[in-house]
Design a protein around this motif. Structure first.
Motif, PDB file in Angstrom:
ATOM      1  N   VAL A   1       0.877  -1.169   0.000  1.00  0.00           N
ATOM      2  CA  VAL A   1       0.000   0.000   0.000  1.00  0.00           C
ATOM      3  C   VAL A   1       0.917   1.222   0.000  1.00  0.00           C
ATOM      4  O   VAL A   1       1.720   1.396   0.911  1.00  0.00           O
ATOM      5  CB  VAL A   1      -0.906   0.021   1.254  1.00  0.00           C
TER       6      VAL A   1
ATOM      7  N   VAL B   1       1.244   5.118   0.412  1.00  0.00           N
ATOM      8  CA  VAL B   1       0.556   6.266   1.000  1.00  0.00           C
ATOM      9  C   VAL B   1       1.313   7.522   0.596  1.00  0.00           C
ATOM     10  O   VAL B   1       2.507   7.649   0.864  1.00  0.00           O
ATOM     11  CB  VAL B   1       0.492   6.164   2.542  1.00  0.00           C
TER      12      VAL B   1
ATOM     13  N   LEU C   1      -2.980   5.226  -1.732  1.00  0.00           N
ATOM     14  CA  LEU C   1      -3.814   6.132  -0.942  1.00  0.00           C
ATOM     15  C   LEU C   1      -3.149   7.499  -1.029  1.00  0.00           C
ATOM     16  O   LEU C   1      -1.985   7.655  -0.637  1.00  0.00           O
ATOM     17  CB  LEU C   1      -3.899   5.673   0.514  1.00  0.00           C
ATOM     18  N   CYS C   2      -3.866   8.481  -1.561  1.00  0.00           N
ATOM     19  CA  CYS C   2      -3.257   9.787  -1.841  1.00  0.00           C
ATOM     20  C   CYS C   2      -4.049  10.921  -1.205  1.00  0.00           C
ATOM     21  O   CYS C   2      -5.256  11.052  -1.447  1.00  0.00           O
ATOM     22  CB  CYS C   2      -3.187   9.988  -3.355  1.00  0.00           C
TER      23      CYS C   2
ATOM     24  N   VAL D   1      -7.052   5.718  -4.294  1.00  0.00           N
ATOM     25  CA  VAL D   1      -8.130   6.178  -3.420  1.00  0.00           C
ATOM     26  C   VAL D   1      -7.628   7.430  -2.727  1.00  0.00           C
ATOM     27  O   VAL D   1      -6.528   7.434  -2.162  1.00  0.00           O
ATOM     28  CB  VAL D   1      -8.512   5.095  -2.382  1.00  0.00           C
ATOM     29  N   TYR D   2      -8.422   8.498  -2.793  1.00  0.00           N
ATOM     30  CA  TYR D   2      -8.027   9.723  -2.123  1.00  0.00           C
ATOM     31  C   TYR D   2      -8.242   9.614  -0.625  1.00  0.00           C
ATOM     32  O   TYR D   2      -9.230   9.053  -0.166  1.00  0.00           O
ATOM     33  CB  TYR D   2      -8.839  10.911  -2.641  1.00  0.00           C
ATOM     34  N   LEU D   3      -7.295  10.168   0.115  1.00  0.00           N
ATOM     35  CA  LEU D   3      -7.400  10.326   1.567  1.00  0.00           C
ATOM     36  C   LEU D   3      -7.756  11.782   1.821  1.00  0.00           C
ATOM     37  O   LEU D   3      -7.171  12.671   1.202  1.00  0.00           O
ATOM     38  CB  LEU D   3      -6.050  10.063   2.237  1.00  0.00           C
TER      39      LEU D   3
ATOM     40  N   LYS E   1      -9.637  10.397   6.407  1.00  0.00           N
ATOM     41  CA  LYS E   1      -8.477  10.010   7.213  1.00  0.00           C
ATOM     42  C   LYS E   1      -8.909   9.533   8.598  1.00  0.00           C
ATOM     43  O   LYS E   1      -8.182   8.795   9.244  1.00  0.00           O
ATOM     44  CB  LYS E   1      -7.492  11.170   7.353  1.00  0.00           C
TER      45      LYS E   1
ATOM     46  N   LEU F   1     -10.993   1.294   6.509  1.00  0.00           N
ATOM     47  CA  LEU F   1      -9.764   1.423   5.736  1.00  0.00           C
ATOM     48  C   LEU F   1      -9.361   0.073   5.153  1.00  0.00           C
ATOM     49  O   LEU F   1      -9.058  -0.043   3.968  1.00  0.00           O
ATOM     50  CB  LEU F   1      -8.648   1.992   6.616  1.00  0.00           C
TER      51      LEU F   1
ATOM     52  N   ILE G   1      -9.089  -1.160   1.128  1.00  0.00           N
ATOM     53  CA  ILE G   1      -7.828  -1.691   0.608  1.00  0.00           C
ATOM     54  C   ILE G   1      -8.004  -3.113   0.089  1.00  0.00           C
ATOM     55  O   ILE G   1      -7.585  -3.430  -1.026  1.00  0.00           O
ATOM     56  CB  ILE G   1      -6.721  -1.616   1.686  1.00  0.00           C
TER      57      ILE G   1
END
Length: 133
Positions: free
Chosen positions: A14, A16, A59-60, A88-90, A114, A121, A125
């Protein structure tokens, strides 16, 4: 004697991308030992790191200095080596309850708060990785 394979590399990765280093650490702790979490604090190197690490999901963060999340998503979509990685946007901009309202706001990419629970979460994922949790 040949070196044994690294068991960490066998775990789903993953990636981040967040300018706040604490977010990457927190997600790594929340995902436990089931995933290999790689955190990037500089969005400008996201494509390079994604090509090196070959994550199953990215995760961005949306709101970052120097380069916004949509710019990162665009850069990733332009490289054949990263274009097919789910993103997937954070966001800290909305609560977990409000996150579904962001569907379609940022193109085809879903968003997760977040402050979402660890269970939420992990569900996101594992869904995008296509694995059972």
């Amino acid at each position: 004697m040949p070196a044994l394979p690294d068991p960490q590399k066998a775990k789903p990765c993953v990636l981040v991308i967040d300018d706040d280093e604490a977010v990457g650490w927190a997600i790594a702790r929340r995902l436990g030992s089931d995933f290999r979490v790689v955190a990037v604090g500089d969005p400008a190197v996201a494509v390079t790191v994604a090509l090196q690490e070959r994550p199953g999901i990215i995760l961005c963060d949306i709101n970052m200095p120097r380069m916004q999340g949509d710019e990162v998503a665009f850069a990733l979509s332009q490289d054949p080596g990263t274009a097919d990685i789910p993103l997937v946007y954070l966001t800290a901009l909305v609560s977990p309850e409000e996150a579904p309202e962001l569907a379609g706001v940022f193109g085809d990419h879903p968003a997760i708060s977040k402050s979402a629970s660890t269970e939420e979460l992990r569900e996101v994922i594992t869904y995008f990785l296509g694995v059972e949790d």
